[in-house]
Enzyme design. Sequence first.
Site, PDB file in Angstrom:
ATOM      1  N   ASP A   1       9.270   3.139  -0.206  1.00 26.54           N
ATOM      2  CA  ASP A   1       8.503   3.650   0.599  1.00 26.54           C
ATOM      3  C   ASP A   1       8.723   3.447   2.162  1.00 26.54           C
ATOM      4  O   ASP A   1       8.447   2.196   2.592  1.00 26.54           O
ATOM      5  CB  ASP A   1       6.905   3.256   0.061  1.00 26.54           C
ATOM      6  CG  ASP A   1       5.886   4.003   0.820  1.00 26.54           C
ATOM      7  OD1 ASP A   1       6.222   4.830   1.766  1.00 26.54           O
ATOM      8  OD2 ASP A   1       4.570   3.551   0.463  1.00 26.54           O
TER       9      ASP A   1
ATOM     10  N   LYS B   1       3.981   9.222   8.784  1.00 30.78           N
ATOM     11  CA  LYS B   1       3.803   8.645  10.208  1.00 30.78           C
ATOM     12  C   LYS B   1       4.524   9.461  11.312  1.00 30.78           C
ATOM     13  O   LYS B   1       4.464  10.454  11.826  1.00 30.78           O
ATOM     14  CB  LYS B   1       3.384   7.173  10.169  1.00 30.78           C
ATOM     15  CG  LYS B   1       2.556   6.722   9.064  1.00 30.78           C
ATOM     16  CD  LYS B   1       2.327   5.574   9.193  1.00 30.78           C
ATOM     17  CE  LYS B   1       0.784   5.133   8.290  1.00 30.78           C
ATOM     18  NZ  LYS B   1       0.986   4.504   6.964  1.00 30.78           N
TER      19      LYS B   1
ATOM     20  N   TYR C   1       0.742  -1.256  -0.125  1.00 28.92           N
ATOM     21  CA  TYR C   1       0.184   0.035  -0.048  1.00 28.92           C
ATOM     22  C   TYR C   1       0.910   1.292   0.008  1.00 28.92           C
ATOM     23  O   TYR C   1       1.790   1.434   0.842  1.00 28.92           O
ATOM     24  CB  TYR C   1      -0.760   0.172   1.239  1.00 28.92           C
ATOM     25  CG  TYR C   1      -1.719   1.235   1.245  1.00 28.92           C
ATOM     26  CD1 TYR C   1      -2.816   1.457   0.482  1.00 28.92           C
ATOM     27  CD2 TYR C   1      -1.541   2.237   2.347  1.00 28.92           C
ATOM     28  CE1 TYR C   1      -3.772   2.444   0.578  1.00 28.92           C
ATOM     29  CE2 TYR C   1      -2.670   3.450   2.606  1.00 28.92           C
ATOM     30  CZ  TYR C   1      -3.402   3.512   1.585  1.00 28.92           C
ATOM     31  OH  TYR C   1      -4.309   4.569   1.694  1.00 28.92           O
TER      32      TYR C   1
HETATM   33  C1  LIG Z   1       0.109   4.794   5.515  1.00 29.90           C
HETATM   34  C2  LIG Z   1       1.013   4.573   4.543  1.00 29.90           C
HETATM   35  C3  LIG Z   1       0.880   5.478   3.207  1.00 29.90           C
HETATM   36  C4  LIG Z   1      -0.016   6.475   3.003  1.00 29.90           C
HETATM   37  O1  LIG Z   1       0.123   7.548   3.987  1.00 29.90           O
HETATM   38  P1  LIG Z   1      -1.289   8.554   4.363  1.00 29.90           P
HETATM   39  O2  LIG Z   1      -0.575   9.683   5.482  1.00 29.90           O
HETATM   40  O3  LIG Z   1      -1.963   7.444   5.193  1.00 29.90           O
HETATM   41  O4  LIG Z   1      -1.770   9.133   3.139  1.00 29.90           O
HETATM   42  C5  LIG Z   1       1.697   5.139   2.069  1.00 29.90           C
HETATM   43  N1  LIG Z   1       2.760   4.191   2.385  1.00 29.90           N
HETATM   44  C6  LIG Z   1       2.889   3.333   3.134  1.00 29.90           C
HETATM   45  C7  LIG Z   1       3.874   2.373   3.085  1.00 29.90           C
HETATM   46  C8  LIG Z   1       1.860   3.863   4.325  1.00 29.90           C
HETATM   47  O5  LIG Z   1       2.047   2.798   5.511  1.00 29.90           O
END
Ligand SMILES: *Cc1c(COP(=O)(O)O)cnc(C)c1O
Length: 432
Positions: free
Chosen positions: A232, A264, A137
């Site tokens: 990511d 995060k 994701y």
């Molecule tokens: C949470 C997450 C996202 C998206 O971040 P948001 O702040 O919710 O838009 C993208 N990549 C990874 C790996 C994530 O865990």
Amino acid sequence: MDLFERAQRSIPGGVNSPVRAFGSVGGRPVFIERARGAYVYSRERDYIDLVGSWGPALLGHAHPAVVEAVQKAAAKGLSFGAPTEAEVTLAEMVITRVVPVEKVRFVSTGTEATMTAIRLARGFTGRDLVVKFSGCYHGHEDALLVAAGSGVATFGMTTSAGVPAGAAADTLVLPYNNREAVSDAFAQYGDNIAAVITEAAPANMGVIEPLSGFNAFLQRTCTAAGALLILDEVLTGFRVSESGYWGLEQDDHPYRPDLMTFGKVIGGGMPLAAVGGRADVMDYLAPLGPVYQAGTLSGNPLACAAGIATLELADADVYQQVDRASQAISQGISQALAAAGVAHHIQRAGSLFSVLFAEEEARDYEGVMAQEQFRYPAFFHAFLAQGVYLPPSVFEAYFVSAMHTDEIISRIVDAAAAAASAAAAARDPRQC
Ligand SMILES: *Cc1c(COP(=O)(O)O)cnc(C)c1O
């Protein structure tokens, strides 16, 4: 009127992000009033929290130094739409900790960060195709809301209504941890691939550990083909070590992603995320380069203050505590499940873990989907009834903080026995 009913009248599904609605575990979501340390509090009671706001609460909730930093910043003004010293300081902190990052652009969400990284990779390489892995994701931008079709390597099918087929047509979806699929895709489409985007360690289909050297292999493959690797680390960055999951791999399999994304933990609970990487690539962004990107609230002073305070406190001790607590909690849960005779595997990547209801470790999305998912709702609700708040989906990681002390760990492990019995008693609804 009950708060969830009230919420459903004014907010679709009563929530502002779908997993919060408890859709996959059933029951009614807990509305949180406040949080502190390892605890979240509803109006009625407290819960030991293993969600941690989905990652940011590395230091525990409402760490006094972080709250004070935000309060001080707020008193000076909430947003200026002009550069501030805090942005520079935080960018320098990221660059110091994560060697491949030479320049940083701040945005407000992880979605924006990966969206920017993709556009930047396409602009820099002059190519269109993006490779992603099934089950990873990267936020909810169109090009990445794509799942594998049938077959080993497929151009994606959209996973959401409202995503035009064209947005998914340039996304190639491969099975995770599968070098052969990557090599085949590059053999066939290499000249058109702008980037491979991958979670540093997948943690949005439950946790999956990358096979030894997989990320380094991706880097070599990308570099050989003139494509970029986008690592990511929105979830793993500053959570599993001072330099993220990338940092954990450098002794054994050194590699340098071209671009990295963060979110995060970097905002310490405030809306803040970032894309960073090679200076020559980053300088393709406006105003220096031709790739457009902007944000009214980007690098917001309160968010930067929270990020700076969080990273300042996130030292080796903090990561050691989180590692230790994560080990103890996952072992306690595993022992309880074993005692109850429930087939399971603790999926682990750094301090992140999740419980897979299957004997064999899952290495990819197919492995994750093969588990006994039906056991999770009973497991989840048995924990919740005892005051332990797990992620309300079997496909999410458990997030531990530095405030998960021995006493709190014992309470979780004590609660695991009843949760394991509930999981053992759960029946597959498809079989009765
Ligand atoms: C949470 C997450 C996202 C998206 O971040 P948001 O702040 O919710 O838009 C993208 N990549 C990874 C790996 C994530 O865990």
